[in-house]
Design an enzyme around this catalytic site. Structure first.
Site, PDB file in Angstrom:
ATOM      1  N   SER A  98       0.812  -1.216   0.000  1.00  0.00           N
ATOM      2  CA  SER A  98       0.000   0.000   0.000  1.00  0.00           C
ATOM      3  C   SER A  98       0.850   1.272   0.000  1.00  0.00           C
ATOM      4  O   SER A  98       1.571   1.525  -0.947  1.00  0.00           O
ATOM      5  CB  SER A  98      -0.956  -0.037   1.189  1.00  0.00           C
ATOM      6  OG  SER A  98      -1.837   1.052   1.149  1.00  0.00           O
ATOM      7  N   ASP A 241      -2.391   6.760  -3.263  1.00  0.00           N
ATOM      8  CA  ASP A 241      -1.352   6.043  -2.527  1.00  0.00           C
ATOM      9  C   ASP A 241      -0.754   4.977  -3.448  1.00  0.00           C
ATOM     10  O   ASP A 241      -1.162   4.854  -4.609  1.00  0.00           O
ATOM     11  CB  ASP A 241      -1.890   5.471  -1.204  1.00  0.00           C
ATOM     12  CG  ASP A 241      -2.709   4.220  -1.401  1.00  0.00           C
ATOM     13  OD1 ASP A 241      -3.376   4.111  -2.456  1.00  0.00           O
ATOM     14  OD2 ASP A 241      -2.710   3.337  -0.518  1.00  0.00           O
TER      15      ASP A 241
HETATM   16 MG    MG Z   1      -3.427   1.471  -0.215  1.00  0.00          MG
END
Ligand code: MG
Length: 471
Positions: A98, A241
């Site tokens: 992530s 992100d």
């Molecule tokens: Mg993420």
């Protein structure tokens, strides 16, 4: 004693070639493949330097257990999740950490609905893993690898179906996308261009070293985006992100708005169009969400912190909308998972339907001031601290879904919650004035610190005070 854990709040995470070696990934895949019992598994990965290596190890492990592996390639997490559901897979594995720093990576395991496995199923995989109960296939029953899925195209088309394409095309919005060198580079700019937006990009080349900015779209990382939006007179700035499940927005003035504000805006317009619907959010979200949901006659469901809990609660309650303060929005008519591209479309739909600019739309929402703090606390004292704290505040209006959240008459609130990974308590205070939020934070930091100190004294007092020589 607590049993060993593999999965954290958001999959398995670790530093590449320290905790997360190909060997470890292979074993995770043995366990995962044994759990899925020769099913069809989609494997995808983000743009990190270690992702192809780990995806290959996972693929080898899965086919060795007789699973058929469909190679989804490099793609955003929500694109892989959508493909699992769309192609009726039995499950999926996504290699991603992530928004973590570049040396990290991680493994997420998804169920056939494309949502991360519920906790009880993770426990089954953990049990297979720790007991080495792998079901490896015979030489003539190994799985095969297939690689003909158009994950990116399928995903872009699916998200587009929720956009007011004609109206958006007519407006011809100018948008700056800061993909943070993540995998969102592959989808969001293209998607927006295909619906008639003029797109300028920043950090939109996939690069696992994240040279442009840190991978988490926090306001302090988005100054370049903010100033570019102003310079080119864009209508909107969108920051992603690393795996493109979260989106943070700047308005046309280059002001960055944190995720609870964009989510509250989406919730407001969703409830105007769908009265009485349920909205799901973790207790860490702002009171702002509650104000909006109350005002527009929706039903708000608070959950524990964590995207899996939000998604699984939405499925259970048949809720269409969920969101987190970090910019993760879940829109079930597409797929009940965090999805930055879907979030961007929801914001554009609101802009086009109201004919208003983002700054105006956000100005219409109530304002809250948020102050965050932390207090150190050894892991072994976390539960005792929580119990004592809960007893101490029981006469106030509290919620103990996750930590302790205290609500006050003047609409201020504080959440006091033990960190899942670090030896500390996190505190989130919010109020209608900055001063009140600060006071509240200070007061409860002191309360928690005093409690922990008292517990520490007691636990030290209970142990022998003298050191003994070992014989
Ligand atoms: Mg993420």
């Amino acid at each position: 004693m607590e049993s060993k854990r593999l999965f954290g709040t958001n999959g398995i995470r670790g530093i590449t070639n320290e905790e997360l070696t190909p060997e470890f990934a292979l074993k995770i895949a043995y366990a995962t493949g044994s759990f899925f019992k020769r099913g069809n598994i989609l494997v995808g990965y983000d743009g990190r330097t270690s992702s192809p290596m780990l995806a290959n190890a996972v693929t080898a492990g899965l086919i060795s257990t007789g699973c058929q592996v469909y190679n989804g390639g490099m793609a955003p997490t929500p694109a892989i999740q959508y493909a699992i559901k769309h192609h009726r897979m039995d499950g999926g594995v996504m290699i991603t950490a992530s928004h973590n720093p570049p040396q990290y990576n991680g493994i997420k395991v998804m169920a056939k609905d494309g949502v991360e496995l519920p906790r009880e199923k993770e426990l089954k995989i953990e049990k297979i893993f720790f007991n080495n109960k792998f079901q490896l296939a015979e030489w003539n029953a190994l799985g095969e690898i297939y690689s003909k899925l158009n994950v990116l195209e399928t995903y872009i088309e699916a998200v587009k179906r929720h956009a007011d394409i004609e109206a958006i095309r007519e407006k011809g919005y100018k948008i700056v996308v800061d993909a943070g060198n993540g995998v969102g580079s592959l989808t969001l700019p293209r998607l927006l261009r295909e619906i008639g937006c003029q797109v300028l990009t920043l950090n939109a080349n996939v690069d696992g070293t994240f040279p442009g900015r840190p991978s988490e779209p926090r306001p302090e990382n988005l100054q370049e985006l903010a100033s570019l939006v102003k310079t080119v007179k864009a209508d909107l700035g969108i920051a992603l992100d690393g795996d493109a499940d979260r989106a943070i927005f700047t308005d046309e003035k280059g002001q960055i708005h944190w995720g609870d504000r964009s989510f509250a805006l989406i919730a407001k317009h969703f409830l105007i169009e769908n009265p009485k619907e349920t909205v799901v959010t973790p207790v860490s979200s702002s009171q702002l969400i509650k104000d909006v949901v109350d005002e527009y006659k929706g039903k708000l469901v608070w959950t524990k912190v964590g995207s899996i809990t939000v998604a699984r609660t939405m499925l259970k309650m048949k809720a269409k909308l969920g969101g987190e303060e970090n910019g993760g929005v879940f829109y079930a008519p597409h797929h009940p998972v965090r999805d930055s591209a879907m979030t961007a479309i929801l914001i554009l739909n609101i802009m086009v339907r109201t004919g208003k600019r983002l700054s105006e739309l956000l100005r219409e929402l109530p304002t809250y001031y948020i102050e965050k703090g932390k207090v150190e606390c050894p892991h072994e004292l976390k539960q005792k601290t929580l119990a004592e704290l809960t007893a101490q505040v029981k006469n106030l209006k509290v919620d103990t879904i996750d930590g302790v959240k205290i609500w006050f008459e003047d609409k201020s609130a504080i959440l006091i919650r033990p960190s899942g990974t670090e030896p500390l308590y996190r505190l989130y205070a919010e109020a209608k004035t900055k001063q009140r939020a600060k006071t509240l934070l200070k007061k409860y930091e002191k309360t928690v610190r005093t409690l922990i100190n008292k517990l520490m004294d007691r636990s030290i007092g209970g142990k022998p005070k003298r050191f003994h020589h070992q014989s």
